[in-house]
Design an enzyme around this catalytic site. Structure first.
Site, mmCIF file in Angstrom:
data_model
loop_
_atom_site.group_PDB
_atom_site.id
_atom_site.type_symbol
_atom_site.label_atom_id
_atom_site.label_comp_id
_atom_site.label_asym_id
_atom_site.label_seq_id
_atom_site.Cartn_x
_atom_site.Cartn_y
_atom_site.Cartn_z
ATOM 1 N N CYS A 76 -16.713 -39.569 19.199
ATOM 2 C CA CYS A 76 -15.462 -40.163 19.661
ATOM 3 C C CYS A 76 -15.788 -41.496 20.316
ATOM 4 C CB CYS A 76 -14.757 -39.232 20.645
ATOM 5 S SG CYS A 76 -13.293 -39.960 21.430
ATOM 6 N N ASN A 165 -17.914 -38.669 11.936
ATOM 7 C CA ASN A 165 -16.843 -37.746 11.572
ATOM 8 C C ASN A 165 -16.059 -38.383 10.424
ATOM 9 O OD1 ASN A 165 -15.645 -39.744 13.117
ATOM 10 N ND2 ASN A 165 -15.163 -38.405 14.817
ATOM 11 N N HIS A 167 -13.310 -39.963 7.807
ATOM 12 C CA HIS A 167 -12.141 -40.841 7.892
ATOM 13 C C HIS A 167 -11.660 -41.215 6.497
ATOM 14 C CE1 HIS A 167 -12.653 -41.622 12.233
ATOM 15 N NE2 HIS A 167 -13.941 -41.551 11.955
ATOM 16 N N GLU A 216 -5.152 -38.237 14.153
ATOM 17 C CA GLU A 216 -6.477 -37.671 14.374
ATOM 18 C C GLU A 216 -6.494 -36.176 14.067
ATOM 19 O OE1 GLU A 216 -9.255 -38.752 17.408
ATOM 20 O OE2 GLU A 216 -7.798 -40.115 18.316
ATOM 21 N N CYS A 225 -8.294 -44.645 18.291
ATOM 22 C CA CYS A 225 -9.407 -43.840 17.783
ATOM 23 C C CYS A 225 -10.559 -44.799 17.520
ATOM 24 C CB CYS A 225 -9.010 -43.103 16.510
ATOM 25 S SG CYS A 225 -10.374 -42.186 15.733
ATOM 26 N N GLY A 228 -12.357 -44.248 14.205
ATOM 27 C CA GLY A 228 -11.417 -44.633 13.152
ATOM 28 C C GLY A 228 -11.300 -46.137 13.023
#
Length: 290
Positions: A76, A165, A167, A216, A225, A228
């Protein structure tokens, strides 16, 4: 323990409840359920999730992130900046540059401070991952860079990548009209993404600016984000909308991030981190087995 000390922080409106495990223990507690309880705006504190600031075997500090639905995330960007601010201001670290361990690996954090207060944080978010099987995204293609994918029987040109993560990036003509709340949850839960996916919508302003909104995974609509925004900049370079090795300003609902995908492959993100409040969360008797 019937009480939990917490700090609420946000990065551009992406807010989490931070728990310092250097000072207290959550051993034996259901962390997924605790994240849901803390995040609930009606019966808890209210947040996009919970972040644990913990000792690490490989870095000065470790970050664990739980979304408000209880699922654990790997990384994050906004959370990393807040963790960096917290550990520096609380003297858990003393250097202006240090490592933070995440589930997706260790990242470098650099704090800019004035009289002991952190005013901005720069994070090396590492290198993007493009191989579909590593993202993971189930596809016959090796990579998905500006490819046509169908959702709900409608075709979209998308780019899919991981910044620790997963996307997926959609480009739109008007960011205010982006189908964040309609298409976002459909794509997040698409079975081709076995771990879910963060869904980004991007409007290209010019070669140095993009506007950005996000759905999200595990949290829904958030103000910002960080991973992101990094993925959106990488995608925009690959799609020849912006330039590599040059800073791109990303306009999010909560404010601006400054992101550069450098020639060495690393993505660097700079932005603010803000402390909102500190307090004590009371564990009700019926929740004592949390």
């Amino acid at each position: 323990m019937k009480t939990i000390q917490f700090t609420k922080m946000h990065g551009l409106g992406n807010n989490y409840i931070y728990i310092d495990l250097f000072k207290q223990s959550l051993q034996g507690r259901d962390l997924s359920l605790l994240a849901q309880q803390l995040s609930c705006v009606k019966t808890g504190i209210g947040a996009d999730g919970m972040i644990l600031i913990a000792p690490s075997q490989v870095a000065p500090v470790k970050m664990r992130i739980f979304n408000k639905d209880g699922s654990e995330g790997k990384n994050c960007g906004n959370g990393l900046r807040c963790v960096a601010k917290y550990v520096y201001e609380h003297k858990i670290v003393t250097d202006n540059e240090f490592l933070i361990e995440t589930l997706s690996g260790c990242v470098v954090a650099k704090v800019e401070e004035k009289e002991g207060t952190v005013i901005s944080v720069t994070i090396n978010m590492g290198k993007p991952i493009f191989e579909n099987k590593k993202i993971p995204f189930n596809s016959s293609l090796e990579r998905t860079i500006r490819k046509t994918i169908s959702f709900n029987d409608q075709d979209y040109d998308v780019t899919i990548l991981s910044m620790g993560n997963p996307h997926i990036i959609f480009y739109v003509d008007d960011i205010l009209q982006a189908p964040v709340t309609t298409l976002g949850p459909i794509v997040e839960k698409d079975e081709r993404f076995p771990e879910g996916v963060n869904v980004e919508f991007v409007e290209v302003v010019n070669e140095g600016e993009i506007s950005f909104r996000v759905w999200e995974r595990g949290s829904g609509v958030t103000e910002a984000c960080g991973t992101g925004a990094c993925a959106a900049v990488v995608s925009s370079v690959l799609n020849q909308f912006t330039n590599k090795n040059k800073e791109t300003v990303v306009h999010l609902d909560g404010g601006d991030l400054f992101i550069t995908w450098r020639n060495d492959g690393d993505v660097w993100m700079k932005g603010p981190a803000v402390t909102v409040c500190e307090g004590v969360f009371y564990i009700n008797q019926e929740d004592s087995d949390v």
